[in-house]
Design a protein around this motif. Structure first.
Motif, mmCIF file in Angstrom:
data_model
loop_
_atom_site.group_PDB
_atom_site.id
_atom_site.type_symbol
_atom_site.label_atom_id
_atom_site.label_comp_id
_atom_site.label_asym_id
_atom_site.label_seq_id
_atom_site.Cartn_x
_atom_site.Cartn_y
_atom_site.Cartn_z
ATOM 1 N N MET A 60 0.787 -1.163 0.012
ATOM 2 C CA MET A 60 -0.009 -0.001 0.105
ATOM 3 C C MET A 60 0.890 1.304 0.115
ATOM 4 O O MET A 60 0.699 2.204 -0.472
ATOM 5 C CB MET A 60 -1.063 -0.060 1.110
ATOM 6 C CG MET A 60 -1.878 -0.911 1.189
ATOM 7 S SD MET A 60 -3.034 -0.945 -0.418
ATOM 8 C CE MET A 60 -2.418 -2.325 -1.149
ATOM 9 N N GLU A 104 1.191 4.321 -2.971
ATOM 10 C CA GLU A 104 1.052 5.612 -2.381
ATOM 11 C C GLU A 104 2.330 6.356 -2.971
ATOM 12 O O GLU A 104 2.170 7.614 -3.501
ATOM 13 C CB GLU A 104 0.977 5.781 -0.760
ATOM 14 C CG GLU A 104 1.117 7.056 -0.478
ATOM 15 C CD GLU A 104 1.114 7.229 1.028
ATOM 16 O OE1 GLU A 104 1.129 8.043 1.685
ATOM 17 O OE2 GLU A 104 1.088 6.080 1.713
ATOM 18 N N THR A 126 -5.979 2.873 -6.266
ATOM 19 C CA THR A 126 -5.949 2.656 -4.502
ATOM 20 C C THR A 126 -5.840 4.226 -4.157
ATOM 21 O O THR A 126 -6.519 4.795 -3.438
ATOM 22 C CB THR A 126 -4.976 2.131 -4.141
ATOM 23 O OG1 THR A 126 -3.743 2.234 -4.577
ATOM 24 C CG2 THR A 126 -5.066 0.456 -4.463
ATOM 25 N N GLU A 127 -4.993 4.893 -4.881
ATOM 26 C CA GLU A 127 -4.586 6.480 -4.463
ATOM 27 C C GLU A 127 -5.650 7.201 -5.182
ATOM 28 O O GLU A 127 -5.982 8.338 -4.477
ATOM 29 C CB GLU A 127 -3.229 6.855 -5.055
ATOM 30 C CG GLU A 127 -2.087 6.108 -4.397
ATOM 31 C CD GLU A 127 -2.079 6.543 -2.788
ATOM 32 O OE1 GLU A 127 -2.096 7.673 -2.438
ATOM 33 O OE2 GLU A 127 -2.328 5.718 -1.921
ATOM 34 N N ARG A 186 -8.672 6.918 -2.683
ATOM 35 C CA ARG A 186 -8.131 7.696 -1.567
ATOM 36 C C ARG A 186 -8.453 9.227 -1.554
ATOM 37 O O ARG A 186 -9.027 10.026 -0.672
ATOM 38 C CB ARG A 186 -6.674 7.680 -1.040
ATOM 39 C CG ARG A 186 -6.150 8.373 0.299
ATOM 40 C CD ARG A 186 -4.601 8.501 0.378
ATOM 41 N NE ARG A 186 -4.082 8.914 -0.785
ATOM 42 C CZ ARG A 186 -4.099 10.551 -0.737
ATOM 43 N NH1 ARG A 186 -4.497 10.931 -0.085
ATOM 44 N NH2 ARG A 186 -3.321 10.684 -1.778
ATOM 45 N N GLN A 226 -12.468 -2.029 -5.989
ATOM 46 C CA GLN A 226 -11.043 -2.034 -6.406
ATOM 47 C C GLN A 226 -10.438 -3.313 -6.815
ATOM 48 O O GLN A 226 -10.400 -4.232 -5.893
ATOM 49 C CB GLN A 226 -10.064 -1.282 -5.507
ATOM 50 C CG GLN A 226 -8.573 -1.473 -5.650
ATOM 51 C CD GLN A 226 -8.345 -0.542 -6.653
ATOM 52 O OE1 GLN A 226 -8.462 0.524 -6.877
ATOM 53 N NE2 GLN A 226 -7.407 -1.066 -7.594
ATOM 54 N N MET A 274 -8.338 -6.124 -6.704
ATOM 55 C CA MET A 274 -7.093 -6.329 -5.866
ATOM 56 C C MET A 274 -7.245 -7.972 -5.200
ATOM 57 O O MET A 274 -8.328 -8.412 -5.088
ATOM 58 C CB MET A 274 -7.277 -5.493 -4.421
ATOM 59 C CG MET A 274 -6.132 -5.429 -3.918
ATOM 60 S SD MET A 274 -6.356 -3.939 -2.446
ATOM 61 C CE MET A 274 -5.719 -2.703 -3.249
ATOM 62 N N THR A 301 -6.996 -6.248 0.796
ATOM 63 C CA THR A 301 -7.811 -5.125 0.895
ATOM 64 C C THR A 301 -8.224 -4.848 2.303
ATOM 65 O O THR A 301 -8.569 -3.915 2.653
ATOM 66 C CB THR A 301 -9.352 -5.706 0.484
ATOM 67 O OG1 THR A 301 -9.328 -7.015 0.665
ATOM 68 C CG2 THR A 301 -9.206 -5.463 -1.049
ATOM 69 N N PHE A 333 -5.653 -2.040 2.858
ATOM 70 C CA PHE A 333 -6.097 -1.091 2.187
ATOM 71 C C PHE A 333 -7.369 -0.097 2.914
ATOM 72 O O PHE A 333 -7.133 0.877 2.747
ATOM 73 C CB PHE A 333 -6.689 -1.452 0.705
ATOM 74 C CG PHE A 333 -7.286 -0.282 -0.136
ATOM 75 C CD1 PHE A 333 -6.688 0.802 -0.440
ATOM 76 C CD2 PHE A 333 -8.426 -0.675 -0.995
ATOM 77 C CE1 PHE A 333 -7.056 1.880 -1.172
ATOM 78 C CE2 PHE A 333 -8.903 0.402 -1.704
ATOM 79 C CZ PHE A 333 -8.284 1.724 -1.760
#
Length: 371
Positions: free
Chosen positions: A97, A101, A187-188, A191, A208, A210, A215, A218
């Protein structure tokens, strides 16, 4: 295909076996070539300077310099497409993760046992992700100050502060529902949307792409950053305002209606559009059960998963936002949603949350006025 037109890949991993296996998998493909392997980031740094690869695969845990430290420096100084080779452990998931990022395009989770057979079983996934990475829009990561929430794909600007908590929808928040779909780069992007939503936002359901085991980390990471509560979806639970529910990796996630309530349906259904979880599955259920009370959001990702179902949502009365090409890591799923006529607005990522909040506040104002 000539060698000059092939995707040129450098493999960085401290395991000689993994380096050999990945090089072999890559070299079996007619459209890519492993041009070098490195056993640690310091060797890799020189190889990248000399050979200028299109993509690198990077192990998370290595000697001399941690893979995450190396990735952070690489994305600040010489941004390029990176596919992380992660481990199927809780620690591996947390580090992965962090890698996403910092700007890694995607990751592959290598098995803890049966490494040779396991990696060969993952060969199709590995080369697919290398192909996606080769065409992804990668941007320079900012030099973030400690503790700052920074979006690594937003040109170096720190994210704006989340929207201040204030009454958003009143009684309408129990009827409205936001559905989000994403894949590569998601993922970003997710966010970036969620951190700007107030604590009393309507319920949010998210798929998402994954694999299992990732997860949980996440959801925990998002929960630590957001005013709303973020968690993995659990079979049969009531879907509540002020909460975001993420499809568990390796399971299908949909909505059902129980009386006046929405409830989560989490099961071991077959892959749809090759994905499990699939955005199509979630969006179809939202079209069927939420209709005009839904807002759809399609974010960055490869392929077409969810595009047809997002059109079903629109036909059922939902209002849909789609991320624009310039702000996507991969403009696949958003492009297909637009092509299906599913988009009401196509917006840069940074504008989606403000537009959503403004729309929901407008709906709340209209309800309040009627009352």
């Amino acid at each position: 295909m000539s060698s000059s037109s092939k995707i040129r890949v450098i493999v960085v991993d401290d395991s000689a076996l993994v380096r050999s296996l990945l090089a072999e998998i890559i070299n079996r493909q007619p459209d890519m070539q492993c041009i070098g392997t490195a056993n640690d980031p310091l060797v890799a740094r020189e190889m990248i300077r000399e050979m200028n690869p299109d993509v690198i695969t990077l192990d998370v845990e290595m000697p001399r310099m941690d893979g995450i430290d190396f990735l952070g420096r690489l994305m600040r100084l010489r941004p390029m497409p990176v596919v992380m080779i992660s481990t199927l452990t809780e620690r591996g998931a947390e580090v992965t993760m962090r890698a996403l990022e910092l700007g890694a395009v995607d990751f592959v989770a290598k098995p803890r046992v049966g490494l040779a057979s396991g990696l060969n079983e993952l060969a199709a996934q590995i080369v697919d992700k290398i192909r996606v990475a080769a065409v992804a829009q990668v941007r320079r990561a900012p030099a973030a100050s400690a503790g700052a929430i920074v979006h690594p794909h937003a040109g170096g600007a720190a994210a704006a502060a989340p929207v201040a908590a204030s009454p958003l929808l009143g009684r309408l928040s129990t009827e409205k529902l936001v559905a989000i779909g994403a894949s590569t780069g998601g993922t970003e992007a997710i966010r970036e949307v969620l951190v700007h939503l107030p604590a009393d936002a309507p319920a949010i359901v998210i798929t998402q792409h994954m694999p299992p085991g990732f997860t949980t980390s996440f959801a925990a990471r998002l929960n630590s950053l957001c005013q709303i509560t973020v968690k993995e979806a659990v079979q049969g639970e009531r879907i509540l305002p002020g909460h975001a529910y993420i499809a568990p990796g390796g399971r299908q996630f949909a909505l059902a209606k129980s009386g006046a309530n929405y409830v989560a349906v989490v099961d071991d259904g077959p892959p749809v559009n090759r994905h499990k979880p699939s955005v199509e599955v979630l969006f179809k259920s939202v079209a069927a059960h939420v209709g005009r009370n839904a807002v759809g959001i399609m974010l960055t990702g490869m392929g077409a998963d969810g595009a047809a179902a997002m059109r079903e949502m629109k036909d059922a009365g939902s209002y849909n936002y789609v991320q624009d090409e310039a702000s996507c890591i991969v403009f696949g799923m958003p492009r297909e949603a637009i092509a299906h006529g599913a988009a009401d607005e196509v917006l840069p990522l940074a504008q989606i949350a403000p537009a959503l909040v403004a729309r929901l506040r407008g709906a709340g104002d209209r309800v309040h006025h009627r009352i």
